[in-house]
Enzyme design. Structure first.
Site, short mmCIF file in Angstrom:
data_model
loop_
_atom_site.label_atom_id
_atom_site.label_comp_id
_atom_site.label_asym_id
_atom_site.label_seq_id
_atom_site.Cartn_x
_atom_site.Cartn_y
_atom_site.Cartn_z
N GLU A 269 15.90 -101.76 -39.23
CA GLU A 269 16.59 -103.10 -38.98
C GLU A 269 18.02 -102.63 -38.37
OE1 GLU A 269 15.88 -105.69 -38.11
OE2 GLU A 269 13.83 -106.68 -39.51
N CYS A 303 24.91 -108.21 -39.66
CA CYS A 303 24.15 -107.65 -38.39
C CYS A 303 24.36 -108.84 -37.45
CB CYS A 303 22.88 -107.24 -38.64
SG CYS A 303 21.93 -108.14 -39.87
#
Length: 517
Positions: A269, A303
């Protein structure tokens, strides 16, 4: 500066979570072996030392992995619903300590108190999800081409799952992984960010008590403290079949190559460069709320933070002016004060990256609409508080193509149809989250089609930030391709096995092959 959230002081939170500010070494019964040098946790809120943590050495690491291996032998034999019951109890313990842990998340990481509570709620939610999942670890049955044969597939636990998490979500991402891995029968070894070790220690204290109460091996949940060097031991270890790593693209590429060399599996990720497309049919009020929270929430350190706003030329000035007005209302300061919208960046290195990005975009021809800068004076002594900035820029600018973990929002125009906006949105190497603001059904459906967003997450009339645990979370391209949390993300934590059973007295071969003796 008042170090108190709505219901609890920092001192009270640390005491409840068993954090000793003077020296926090490895704790008996928590499977955290640490005998190395001190790691000091500084709060970006005021720049002060919160506590000192002892780091894990290479020798300590071996103890951790051996303890995890031993625990796996026991844990995999526990039925999945029973494992789910342990996870349920962990979720209940998190509910009990939600205020204390949320306060520590806010103080050690710098996100707002409300976001700190929200992060702990994510942990609780994934525990609830995992409890239900513990009774649904299913495989498929298939029809065999051979008479009197049955085919099916099943999933087995993999063993040790290594988890490397980032500072921006210091506890939630770990829980996304562990809650699923635990119900799947795996044990977990966690290497948190060296910037946020205390929240990890607090979580380890909580789960250790749950395991002890259920007479389960402590090695089901293991903790490593230290910098990237201890993480390298984890990624190189053949005894760890799966590495789940959250962080920058640079870090992810290193992890991917290291794990691939030993033919292990990785769940990545990585970075995002997320955009919201604003079409002529967009609701301006919704657009502004979604864009502002996406850009400044967690001080731009998610993010999924909104980095780019791609606005149709017919709406450009209206949206731009509304955003500039909204930024004037932002309150920047102590994140434990719920009146503030924006807290600090994680450290002065992040501040320098933020300032460098603003310099670079100006050099490339960007026009600053809302000036950035570092805040000074009373309440800003840590040097980590910055002003959220808005800059008119072009998508091809080098600095726009890169993710800057800071509250900088780039505005850009598009003309013609929504296809042109989609092309701009997809024109970066990252592929995490994306959104479109429109009341036009055709535009929305095109955006969600195979011709639309190339991201792992695509939203309509909500921003890029704020995923729910029910859906699989992750992105494409250089975001890494991993999926965590909901949907069928559980399958990555297990090994798949196809089974064929012959219940006849004959032994026919597949594909009609004859082999007579």
């Amino acid at each position: 500066m008042t170090l108190q959230a709505k219901n609890i002081t920092i001192t009270e939170a640390l005491k409840e979570l068993e954090i000793n500010p003077s020296n926090l070494g490895s704790s008996t019964g928590t499977n955290w072996f640490a005998s190395g040098e001190e790691l000091i946790s500084y709060s970006p809120v005021n720049g002060e030392v919160i506590a000192k943590v002892t780091q894990t050495t290479a020798e300590d690491y071996e103890k951790v992995v051996q303890t995890a291996k031993d625990a796996f032998v026991t844990w995999r034999k526990v039925t999945a619903p029973q494992r789910g019951e342990v996870v349920r109890q962990f979720g209940e313990a998190l509910r009990k300590h939600k205020v204390a842990l949320g306060t520590l998340v806010s103080y050690e990481m710098g996100k707002s108190y409300q976001e700190g509570l929200g992060e702990v709620q994510e942990m609780i939610d994934i525990c609830d999800f995992a409890v239900g999942l513990s009774r649904q670890l299913h495989g498929l049955t298939m029809h065999s081409e051979r008479p009197g044969h049955r085919m099916y597939e099943q999933y087995h636990p993999m063993g040790i799952v290594g988890i490397i998490s980032a500072f921006n979500f210091p506890v939630a991402v770990w829980a996304w992984n562990t809650a699923l891995a635990w119900v799947c029968g795996d044990v977990c070894v966690w290497k948190p960010s060296e910037k946020t070790p205390l929240t990890a220690v607090a979580c380890q204290h909580i789960i250790s008590k749950v395991l002890k109460a259920n007479d389960m091996p402590e090695g089901i949940s293991c903790l490593l403290t230290g910098d990237y060097k201890i993480g390298e031991l984890l990624t190189n270890d053949k005894r760890v079949p799966l590495i789940s790593a959250t962080g920058s693209i640079r870090m992810g590429k290193i992890v991917a190559q290291t794990v691939a060399k030993r033919l292990g599996k990785s769940l990545l990720e990585l970075g995002g460069n997320n955009a919201i497309i604003v079409t002529p049919d967009a609701d301006i009020k919704m657009t502004v709320i979604g864009a502002v929270f996406g850009a400044v929430g967690t001080c731009g350190q998610r993010c999924t933070s909104t980095r780019r706003l791609i606005i149709h030329e017919s709406m450009y000035d209206k949206v731009k002016n509304a955003l500039v007005d909204a930024y004037k209302q932002l309150r920047i300061g102590n994140p434990l004060d719920e009146n503030n919208h924006v807290g600090p960046l994680i450290d002065t290195d992040a501040v320098n990256a933020y300032l460098n990005a603003l310099d670079e975009v100006k050099k490339e021809g960007g026009t600053v609409l809302v000036e950035g800068g570092v805040l000074e004076g009373e309440g800003y002594e840590s040097g980590c508080y910055v002003k959220p900035a808005i800059v008119e820029a072009e998508n091809h600018f080098d600095i726009v193509q890169h993710e800057t973990f800071a509250p900088i929002l780039y505005l850009m125009k598009y003309s013609g149809g929504v296809e042109n906006a989609i092309e701009l949105q997809n024109g970066v190497v990252q592929g995490l989250s994306s959104a479109i603001m429109t009341n036009n059904l055709r535009e929305a459906e095109l955006f969600l089609s195979h011709q639309g967003s190339d991201c792992g997450i695509a939203n309509v009339n909500i921003g890029t930030s704020g995923a729910e645990i029910g859906g699989a979370f992750g992105g494409e391209k250089e975001t890494g391709g991993g999926r965590e949390s909901g949907s069928d993300a559980w399958k990555v934590y297990m090994r798949r096995q196809t089974n064929t059973i012959n219940y006849t007295t004959e032994l026919p071969l597949a594909q009609g092959i004859k082999f007579d003796l």
